[in-house]
Design a protein around this motif. Structure first.
Motif, PDB file in Angstrom:
ATOM      1  N   GLU A  37     -18.913 -18.788  -5.725  1.00 16.81           N
ATOM      2  CA  GLU A  37     -17.427 -18.866  -6.104  1.00 16.81           C
ATOM      3  C   GLU A  37     -16.841 -17.927  -6.940  1.00 16.81           C
ATOM      4  OE1 GLU A  37     -16.019 -22.533  -7.341  1.00 16.81           O
ATOM      5  OE2 GLU A  37     -15.620 -23.471  -5.302  1.00 16.81           O
ATOM      6  N   THR A  38     -15.883 -16.926  -6.529  1.00 13.83           N
ATOM      7  CA  THR A  38     -15.355 -16.131  -7.730  1.00 13.83           C
ATOM      8  C   THR A  38     -14.029 -16.420  -7.810  1.00 13.83           C
ATOM      9  OG1 THR A  38     -16.751 -14.419  -6.361  1.00 13.83           O
ATOM     10  CG2 THR A  38     -14.981 -13.671  -7.825  1.00 13.83           C
ATOM     11  N   ALA A  39     -13.609 -16.338  -9.168  1.00  8.92           N
ATOM     12  CA  ALA A  39     -12.165 -16.616  -9.560  1.00  8.92           C
ATOM     13  C   ALA A  39     -11.399 -15.318  -9.221  1.00  8.92           C
ATOM     14  CB  ALA A  39     -12.214 -17.049 -10.993  1.00  8.92           C
ATOM     15  N   TYR A  40     -10.000 -15.462  -8.944  1.00  5.92           N
ATOM     16  CA  TYR A  40      -9.320 -14.248  -8.662  1.00  5.92           C
ATOM     17  C   TYR A  40      -7.640 -14.851  -9.095  1.00  5.92           C
ATOM     18  CZ  TYR A  40      -7.769 -16.274  -4.159  1.00  5.92           C
ATOM     19  OH  TYR A  40      -7.267 -17.096  -3.085  1.00  5.92           O
ATOM     20  N   ASP A  41      -6.951 -13.712  -9.305  1.00  7.35           N
ATOM     21  CA  ASP A  41      -5.503 -13.948  -9.710  1.00  7.35           C
ATOM     22  C   ASP A  41      -4.725 -13.520  -8.473  1.00  7.35           C
ATOM     23  OD1 ASP A  41      -5.956 -15.092 -12.305  1.00  7.35           O
ATOM     24  OD2 ASP A  41      -6.537 -13.242 -12.736  1.00  7.35           O
ATOM     25  N   GLU A  42      -3.903 -14.021  -7.956  1.00  6.70           N
ATOM     26  CA  GLU A  42      -2.847 -13.510  -6.852  1.00  6.70           C
ATOM     27  C   GLU A  42      -1.470 -13.206  -7.625  1.00  6.70           C
ATOM     28  OE1 GLU A  42      -1.485 -14.733  -2.408  1.00  6.70           O
ATOM     29  OE2 GLU A  42      -3.156 -15.732  -3.204  1.00  6.70           O
ATOM     30  N   PHE A  43      -1.067 -11.963  -6.942  1.00  9.90           N
ATOM     31  CA  PHE A  43       0.281 -11.507  -7.440  1.00  9.90           C
ATOM     32  C   PHE A  43       1.235 -11.168  -6.072  1.00  9.90           C
ATOM     33  CE2 PHE A  43      -3.019 -10.512 -10.406  1.00  9.90           C
ATOM     34  CZ  PHE A  43      -2.332 -10.752 -11.803  1.00  9.90           C
ATOM     35  N   GLY A  44       2.440 -11.244  -6.454  1.00  6.95           N
ATOM     36  CA  GLY A  44       3.539 -10.566  -5.299  1.00  6.95           C
ATOM     37  C   GLY A  44       3.703 -11.595  -4.132  1.00  6.95           C
ATOM     38  N   ASP A  45       4.198 -11.267  -3.113  1.00 10.42           N
ATOM     39  CA  ASP A  45       4.494 -12.139  -1.957  1.00 10.42           C
ATOM     40  C   ASP A  45       3.134 -12.549  -1.108  1.00 10.42           C
ATOM     41  OD1 ASP A  45       5.542 -13.198   0.433  1.00 10.42           O
ATOM     42  OD2 ASP A  45       6.514 -11.543   0.914  1.00 10.42           O
ATOM     43  N   PRO A  46       2.751 -13.879  -1.182  1.00  8.99           N
ATOM     44  CA  PRO A  46       1.785 -14.228  -0.425  1.00  8.99           C
ATOM     45  C   PRO A  46       1.860 -13.914   0.997  1.00  8.99           C
ATOM     46  CG  PRO A  46       2.812 -16.183  -1.075  1.00  8.99           C
ATOM     47  CD  PRO A  46       3.664 -15.067  -1.706  1.00  8.99           C
ATOM     48  N   GLN A  47       2.938 -13.746   1.732  1.00  8.29           N
ATOM     49  CA  GLN A  47       3.221 -13.621   2.932  1.00  8.29           C
ATOM     50  C   GLN A  47       3.505 -11.992   3.414  1.00  8.29           C
ATOM     51  OE1 GLN A  47       2.738 -15.865   5.114  1.00  8.29           O
ATOM     52  NE2 GLN A  47       2.327 -17.293   3.453  1.00  8.29           N
ATOM     53  N   SER A  48       3.221 -11.100   2.435  1.00  4.88           N
ATOM     54  CA  SER A  48       3.490  -9.800   2.700  1.00  4.88           C
ATOM     55  C   SER A  48       2.575  -9.216   3.638  1.00  4.88           C
ATOM     56  CB  SER A  48       3.091  -8.805   1.321  1.00  4.88           C
ATOM     57  OG  SER A  48       3.095  -7.549   1.655  1.00  4.88           O
ATOM     58  N   ALA A  49       2.981  -8.135   4.502  1.00  2.00           N
ATOM     59  CA  ALA A  49       2.038  -7.545   5.477  1.00  2.00           C
ATOM     60  C   ALA A  49       0.958  -6.565   5.084  1.00  2.00           C
ATOM     61  CB  ALA A  49       3.044  -6.796   6.560  1.00  2.00           C
ATOM     62  N   LYS A  50       1.290  -6.311   3.600  1.00  2.00           N
ATOM     63  CA  LYS A  50       0.353  -5.342   2.932  1.00  2.00           C
ATOM     64  C   LYS A  50      -0.386  -6.143   1.775  1.00  2.00           C
ATOM     65  CE  LYS A  50       3.932  -2.835   1.397  1.00  2.00           C
ATOM     66  NZ  LYS A  50       4.595  -1.938   0.711  1.00  2.00           N
ATOM     67  N   CYS A  51      -1.754  -5.976   1.967  1.00  3.93           N
ATOM     68  CA  CYS A  51      -2.603  -6.736   1.125  1.00  3.93           C
ATOM     69  C   CYS A  51      -3.528  -5.822   0.205  1.00  3.93           C
ATOM     70  CB  CYS A  51      -3.595  -7.782   1.510  1.00  3.93           C
ATOM     71  SG  CYS A  51      -4.438  -8.890   0.827  1.00  3.93           S
ATOM     72  N   LEU A  52      -3.502  -6.085  -0.976  1.00  2.00           N
ATOM     73  CA  LEU A  52      -4.146  -4.907  -1.831  1.00  2.00           C
ATOM     74  C   LEU A  52      -5.284  -5.739  -2.836  1.00  2.00           C
ATOM     75  CD1 LEU A  52      -4.439  -2.315  -3.270  1.00  2.00           C
ATOM     76  CD2 LEU A  52      -2.523  -2.846  -5.032  1.00  2.00           C
ATOM     77  N   VAL A  53      -6.467  -5.272  -2.608  1.00  2.00           N
ATOM     78  CA  VAL A  53      -7.626  -5.890  -3.484  1.00  2.00           C
ATOM     79  C   VAL A  53      -7.752  -4.901  -4.677  1.00  2.00           C
ATOM     80  CG1 VAL A  53     -10.115  -6.520  -3.815  1.00  2.00           C
ATOM     81  CG2 VAL A  53      -8.610  -6.920  -1.569  1.00  2.00           C
ATOM     82  N   LEU A  54      -7.465  -5.543  -5.898  1.00  3.70           N
ATOM     83  CA  LEU A  54      -7.570  -4.545  -6.977  1.00  3.70           C
ATOM     84  C   LEU A  54      -8.658  -4.950  -7.894  1.00  3.70           C
ATOM     85  CD1 LEU A  54      -4.438  -4.010  -9.214  1.00  3.70           C
ATOM     86  CD2 LEU A  54      -6.473  -4.708 -10.333  1.00  3.70           C
ATOM     87  N   LEU A  55      -9.326  -4.038  -8.260  1.00  5.72           N
ATOM     88  CA  LEU A  55     -10.626  -4.146  -8.907  1.00  5.72           C
ATOM     89  C   LEU A  55     -10.666  -3.533 -10.372  1.00  5.72           C
ATOM     90  CD1 LEU A  55     -13.271  -2.977  -6.255  1.00  5.72           C
ATOM     91  CD2 LEU A  55     -12.426  -5.423  -6.987  1.00  5.72           C
ATOM     92  N   HIS A  56     -10.511  -4.573 -11.311  1.00  5.95           N
ATOM     93  CA  HIS A  56     -10.431  -4.289 -12.927  1.00  5.95           C
ATOM     94  C   HIS A  56     -11.652  -3.401 -13.327  1.00  5.95           C
ATOM     95  CE1 HIS A  56     -13.581  -7.141 -13.640  1.00  5.95           C
ATOM     96  NE2 HIS A  56     -13.036  -8.000 -13.216  1.00  5.95           N
ATOM     97  N   GLY A  57     -11.575  -2.646 -14.620  1.00  6.33           N
ATOM     98  CA  GLY A  57     -12.476  -2.054 -15.125  1.00  6.33           C
ATOM     99  C   GLY A  57     -13.679  -3.144 -16.134  1.00  6.33           C
ATOM    100  N   ALA A  58     -14.534  -2.404 -16.751  1.00  6.29           N
ATOM    101  CA  ALA A  58     -15.345  -3.037 -17.517  1.00  6.29           C
ATOM    102  C   ALA A  58     -15.038  -4.221 -18.421  1.00  6.29           C
ATOM    103  CB  ALA A  58     -16.439  -2.058 -18.117  1.00  6.29           C
ATOM    104  N   SER A  59     -13.634  -4.019 -19.158  1.00  7.47           N
ATOM    105  CA  SER A  59     -12.982  -4.673 -19.949  1.00  7.47           C
ATOM    106  C   SER A  59     -12.735  -6.206 -19.283  1.00  7.47           C
ATOM    107  CB  SER A  59     -12.027  -4.225 -20.895  1.00  7.47           C
ATOM    108  OG  SER A  59     -11.021  -3.820 -19.603  1.00  7.47           O
TER     109      SER A  59
END
Length: 230
Positions: A37-59
């Motif tokens: 299992e991997t935790a994640y945070d979701e932002f924006g419109d969950p029904q959007s046609a555009k999905c972006l996976v955002l990868l944080h830095g070392a911090s």
């Protein structure tokens, strides 16, 4: 009654400050095919046609990366920010960890595509997260485009490259953490392999973008993603 409501509001706002979350954000967990299992945070419109996976830095998923996730969420993206360190015992940029993080990234891309409304999936990384994005991209992760913000392609994936989605390379020329040479080598690789790549180097920026450069990088990323949305 009014006093009770006011106390409830204060408690709610305090909880938001502690968690770092704002209304419109949710925290979830994704179970991979291997059962992890991997935790994640979701932002924006969950029904959007555009999905972006955002990868944080070392911090980790600190406020700066949350701010970027909110920005892209406000621009109409459904944004998933995985806490990809959950998938490994340590945070060192070892070949083994990169392989695992790239696999987790592919899991989140697949999660984006499960949503029936999704028409395009994008990947953006910052520093170490950008190196993870590039590692996943080199293994033909199924995204429309990748934005690399001051990262580098790990050596192992450099020699085992299977391909690369359209790539935007943004880097500061004064970067002493991940020197500009790494970005220049990636540009050369794009030329040698005839990949679809664009790049821009900021003469006055170090590791990370600030001020006008940050806004410029955001706008270049939005434009690049729009060009590759189909």
């Amino acid at each position: 009654m009014h006093r009770i409501s006011f106390l409830v509001v204060l408690w709610f706002l305090g909880a938001l400050l502690v968690s770092g979350q704002l209304p419109g954000e949710t925290s979830k967990r994704l179970r991979s095919g291997a059962g992890a299992e991997t935790a994640y945070d979701e932002f924006g419109d969950p029904q959007s046609a555009k999905c972006l996976v955002l990868l944080h830095g070392a911090s980790g998923p600190v406020p700066f990366y949350r701010d970027q996730a909110r920005f892209f969420g406000d621009e109409g993206f459904r944004v998933l920010m995985p806490h990809y360190f959950d998938s490994t015992r340590g945070q060192s940029p070892s070949p083994e960890n990169y392989r695992k993080w790239a696999s987790v990234t592919a899991d989140f891309v697949a999660e984006c595509r499960k949503q029936a409304s999704t028409k395009a999936v994008f990947l953006i990384g910052f520093s170490l997260g950008s190196s993870v994005a590039l590692a996943a991209g080199s293994q033909n992760v199924s995204v429309n485009a990748i934005a690399d913000w001051y990262g580098s392609l790990p050596d192992e994936f450099f020699y085992q490259m299977k391909g690369m989605p359209p790539l935007l390379i943004l880097h500061g020329e004064r970067d002493s953490n991940i020197p500009i040479m790494n970005a220049q080598q990636l540009v050369k690789l794009c030329e040698m392999k005839h990949l679809d790549c664009e790049h821009h180097f900021y003469a006055d920026q170090e590791h990370g973008f600030q001020g006008a450069a940050l806004e410029d990088a955001r706008q270049r990323t939005l434009t690049f993603f729009a060009e590759h949305a189909k």
